[in-house]
Design a protein around this motif. Structure first.
Motif, PDB file in Angstrom:
ATOM      1  N   GLU A 186       0.863  -1.182   0.000  1.00 32.01           N
ATOM      2  CA  GLU A 186       0.000   0.000   0.000  1.00 32.01           C
ATOM      3  C   GLU A 186       0.900   1.231   0.000  1.00 32.01           C
ATOM      4  O   GLU A 186       2.075   1.153   0.337  1.00 32.01           O
ATOM      5  CB  GLU A 186      -0.915   0.009   1.223  1.00 32.01           C
ATOM      6  N   PRO A 187       0.361   2.391  -0.360  1.00 28.51           N
ATOM      7  CA  PRO A 187       1.196   3.593  -0.379  1.00 28.51           C
ATOM      8  C   PRO A 187       1.316   4.238   1.001  1.00 28.51           C
ATOM      9  O   PRO A 187       0.517   3.969   1.904  1.00 28.51           O
ATOM     10  CB  PRO A 187       0.435   4.524  -1.336  1.00 28.51           C
ATOM     11  N   PHE A 188       2.323   5.069   1.140  1.00 32.45           N
ATOM     12  CA  PHE A 188       2.390   5.960   2.292  1.00 32.45           C
ATOM     13  C   PHE A 188       1.346   7.056   2.093  1.00 32.45           C
ATOM     14  O   PHE A 188       1.142   7.548   0.972  1.00 32.45           O
ATOM     15  CB  PHE A 188       3.792   6.567   2.413  1.00 32.45           C
ATOM     16  N   ARG A 189       0.678   7.454   3.187  1.00 29.36           N
ATOM     17  CA  ARG A 189      -0.470   8.358   3.056  1.00 29.36           C
ATOM     18  C   ARG A 189      -0.334   9.668   3.831  1.00 29.36           C
ATOM     19  O   ARG A 189      -0.856  10.688   3.397  1.00 29.36           O
ATOM     20  CB  ARG A 189      -1.734   7.645   3.556  1.00 29.36           C
ATOM     21  N   THR A 190       0.272   9.643   5.021  1.00 30.29           N
ATOM     22  CA  THR A 190       0.264  10.813   5.890  1.00 30.29           C
ATOM     23  C   THR A 190       1.686  11.268   6.201  1.00 30.29           C
ATOM     24  O   THR A 190       2.648  10.511   6.035  1.00 30.29           O
ATOM     25  CB  THR A 190      -0.456  10.518   7.217  1.00 30.29           C
ATOM     26  N   ALA A 191       1.784  12.510   6.652  1.00 24.87           N
ATOM     27  CA  ALA A 191       3.087  13.070   7.046  1.00 24.87           C
ATOM     28  C   ALA A 191       2.951  13.719   8.419  1.00 24.87           C
ATOM     29  O   ALA A 191       2.161  14.647   8.602  1.00 24.87           O
ATOM     30  CB  ALA A 191       3.568  14.097   6.027  1.00 24.87           C
ATOM     31  N   VAL A 207       7.314   2.787   8.808  1.00 26.10           N
ATOM     32  CA  VAL A 207       7.352   4.215   9.101  1.00 26.10           C
ATOM     33  C   VAL A 207       8.666   4.741   8.534  1.00 26.10           C
ATOM     34  O   VAL A 207       9.741   4.268   8.897  1.00 26.10           O
ATOM     35  CB  VAL A 207       7.270   4.500  10.612  1.00 26.10           C
ATOM     36  N   ALA A 208       8.578   5.684   7.602  1.00 25.31           N
ATOM     37  CA  ALA A 208       9.758   6.266   6.964  1.00 25.31           C
ATOM     38  C   ALA A 208      10.029   7.638   7.565  1.00 25.31           C
ATOM     39  O   ALA A 208       9.110   8.455   7.695  1.00 25.31           O
ATOM     40  CB  ALA A 208       9.546   6.382   5.454  1.00 25.31           C
ATOM     41  N   ILE A 209      11.270   7.897   7.934  1.00 27.56           N
ATOM     42  CA  ILE A 209      11.652   9.160   8.558  1.00 27.56           C
ATOM     43  C   ILE A 209      12.715   9.840   7.702  1.00 27.56           C
ATOM     44  O   ILE A 209      13.775   9.272   7.443  1.00 27.56           O
ATOM     45  CB  ILE A 209      12.206   8.933   9.981  1.00 27.56           C
ATOM     46  N   VAL A 210      12.425  11.066   7.270  1.00 24.31           N
ATOM     47  CA  VAL A 210      13.398  11.898   6.582  1.00 24.31           C
ATOM     48  C   VAL A 210      13.849  12.973   7.570  1.00 24.31           C
ATOM     49  O   VAL A 210      13.011  13.692   8.131  1.00 24.31           O
ATOM     50  CB  VAL A 210      12.809  12.555   5.316  1.00 24.31           C
ATOM     51  N   SER A 211      15.148  13.070   7.812  1.00 25.74           N
ATOM     52  CA  SER A 211      15.689  14.004   8.797  1.00 25.74           C
ATOM     53  C   SER A 211      16.382  15.161   8.097  1.00 25.74           C
ATOM     54  O   SER A 211      17.219  14.947   7.221  1.00 25.74           O
ATOM     55  CB  SER A 211      16.688  13.296   9.721  1.00 25.74           C
ATOM     56  N   SER A 249      12.084  16.163  11.865  1.00 25.60           N
ATOM     57  CA  SER A 249      11.821  14.777  11.486  1.00 25.60           C
ATOM     58  C   SER A 249      10.505  14.748  10.721  1.00 25.60           C
ATOM     59  O   SER A 249       9.473  15.193  11.228  1.00 25.60           O
ATOM     60  CB  SER A 249      11.738  13.898  12.732  1.00 25.60           C
ATOM     61  N   ILE A 250      10.553  14.241   9.481  1.00 33.32           N
ATOM     62  CA  ILE A 250       9.345  14.094   8.655  1.00 33.32           C
ATOM     63  C   ILE A 250       9.014  12.609   8.590  1.00 33.32           C
ATOM     64  O   ILE A 250       9.787  11.822   8.051  1.00 33.32           O
ATOM     65  CB  ILE A 250       9.569  14.652   7.239  1.00 33.32           C
ATOM     66  N   GLN A 251       7.885  12.221   9.168  1.00 35.96           N
ATOM     67  CA  GLN A 251       7.520  10.805   9.258  1.00 35.96           C
ATOM     68  C   GLN A 251       6.386  10.496   8.279  1.00 35.96           C
ATOM     69  O   GLN A 251       5.293  11.070   8.391  1.00 35.96           O
ATOM     70  CB  GLN A 251       7.079  10.457  10.678  1.00 35.96           C
ATOM     71  N   LEU A 252       6.638   9.605   7.367  1.00 34.10           N
ATOM     72  CA  LEU A 252       5.636   9.190   6.385  1.00 34.10           C
ATOM     73  C   LEU A 252       5.110   7.816   6.779  1.00 34.10           C
ATOM     74  O   LEU A 252       5.877   6.892   7.064  1.00 34.10           O
ATOM     75  CB  LEU A 252       6.251   9.144   4.998  1.00 34.10           C
ATOM     76  N   ARG A 253       3.766   7.703   6.803  1.00 36.95           N
ATOM     77  CA  ARG A 253       3.129   6.462   7.285  1.00 36.95           C
ATOM     78  C   ARG A 253       1.990   6.063   6.343  1.00 36.95           C
ATOM     79  O   ARG A 253       1.369   6.922   5.699  1.00 36.95           O
ATOM     80  CB  ARG A 253       2.568   6.655   8.681  1.00 36.95           C
ATOM     81  N   PRO A 254       1.652   4.766   6.325  1.00 36.35           N
ATOM     82  CA  PRO A 254       0.447   4.331   5.613  1.00 36.35           C
ATOM     83  C   PRO A 254      -0.810   4.767   6.349  1.00 36.35           C
ATOM     84  O   PRO A 254      -0.750   5.216   7.509  1.00 36.35           O
ATOM     85  CB  PRO A 254       0.564   2.797   5.595  1.00 36.35           C
ATOM     86  N   ARG A 255      -1.943   4.590   5.718  1.00 34.13           N
ATOM     87  CA  ARG A 255      -3.242   4.942   6.330  1.00 34.13           C
ATOM     88  C   ARG A 255      -3.457   4.126   7.598  1.00 34.13           C
ATOM     89  O   ARG A 255      -3.188   2.932   7.666  1.00 34.13           O
ATOM     90  CB  ARG A 255      -4.354   4.667   5.328  1.00 34.13           C
ATOM     91  N   GLY A 256      -3.967   4.792   8.634  1.00 31.50           N
ATOM     92  CA  GLY A 256      -4.340   4.095   9.866  1.00 31.50           C
ATOM     93  C   GLY A 256      -3.196   3.727  10.758  1.00 31.50           C
ATOM     94  O   GLY A 256      -3.362   2.894  11.663  1.00 31.50           O
ATOM     95  N   VAL A 257      -2.015   4.323  10.563  1.00 30.65           N
ATOM     96  CA  VAL A 257      -0.854   4.043  11.407  1.00 30.65           C
ATOM     97  C   VAL A 257      -0.403   5.366  12.015  1.00 30.65           C
ATOM     98  O   VAL A 257      -0.188   6.335  11.313  1.00 30.65           O
ATOM     99  CB  VAL A 257       0.285   3.414  10.587  1.00 30.65           C
ATOM    100  N   ARG A 258      -0.258   5.396  13.354  1.00 33.57           N
ATOM    101  CA  ARG A 258       0.209   6.602  14.051  1.00 33.57           C
ATOM    102  C   ARG A 258       1.181   6.218  15.156  1.00 33.57           C
ATOM    103  O   ARG A 258       1.044   5.172  15.756  1.00 33.57           O
ATOM    104  CB  ARG A 258      -0.949   7.374  14.665  1.00 33.57           C
TER     105      ARG A 258
END
Length: 214
Positions: free
Chosen positions: A113-118, A147-151, A205-214
């Motif tokens: 599935e794609p990453f959805r939120t930042a 969970v992808a993190i861009v610093s 820190s920029i955190q990219l997550r799929p839908r429904g993940v926090r």
């Protein structure tokens, strides 16, 4: 907003904010219990320029905010500033949307599935931090996810340890580095940004997550 001065990286003196290739440059570290961590140093170019855009507003217009939460029977300030962008909201900079698209394509086979939120955290200096935790709200409490993190900004240590205790490991992230926590990492491991007494500049820190993940 009181933010320490950022000392730019001599290795990233470019005006263009962009992304380098992921293919052939991502290094995976297997962890225990089905967890793993991927690292791509210097994925984002022009990280200092993006940091400036996100902290000074302008076209980015990030509305950084503080939070208060209960700790030891009293309400305290969260030691960092926050901002969250849902999947249907306009995001603060085109390069963040491009990062979402490229990560979604690169990890499509594994993630499904794609990453959805930042989500974004601004650590203003070494006093700002985040305690040991896993991103376990929603589906991450029962299913593998990423969970992808861009610093961007000054390098800070991200610490990882097995849930329940054990030997920890550290990744020093900043100036456009990418770290992806995958597999069972959010359920079986914890991560933190420890405080430091060393003089240190700010980090986002920029955190990219799929839908429904926090």
């Amino acid at each position: 907003m009181d933010v320490a001065a950022l000392q730019g990286s001599l290795l990233d003196q470019v005006d263009h904010v962009g992304l380098r290739s992921l293919h052939g440059a991502v290094r995976r570290t297997p962890l225990s219990r089905g967890a793993w961590v991927d690292l791509r140093p210097g994925w984002l170019t022009g990280a200092d320029e993006l940091f400036t855009r996100l902290t000074l507003g302008g076209s980015a217009g990030v509305e950084w905010r503080g939070e208060r939460r209960m700790m030891y029977d009293r309400e305290v300030d969260t030691p960092r500033l926050l901002c969250f962008y849902g999947e249907h909201e306009p995001w603060p900079d085109p390069v963040v949307e491009r990062a979402r698209a490229e990560l979604s394509a690169y990890y499509r086979a594994e993630l499904g599935e794609p990453f959805r939120t930042a989500g974004m955290c601004l650590y203003r200096d070494g006093r700002d931090s985040v305690a040991w935790h896993g991103d376990r709200e929603g589906r991450a409490s029962t299913h593998d996810t990423m969970v992808a993190i861009v610093s961007i900004g000054s390098p800070r240590a991200l610490a990882l340890r097995p849930q329940g205790g054990g030997e920890s490991m550290r990744f020093v992230l900043g100036h456009g580095d990418l770290l992806v926590m995958g597999g069972s990492c959010q359920r079986t491991w914890e991560h933190a940004i420890p405080k430091t007494t060393r003089p240190i500049g700010p980090r986002i820190s920029i955190q990219l997550r799929p839908r429904g993940v926090r």
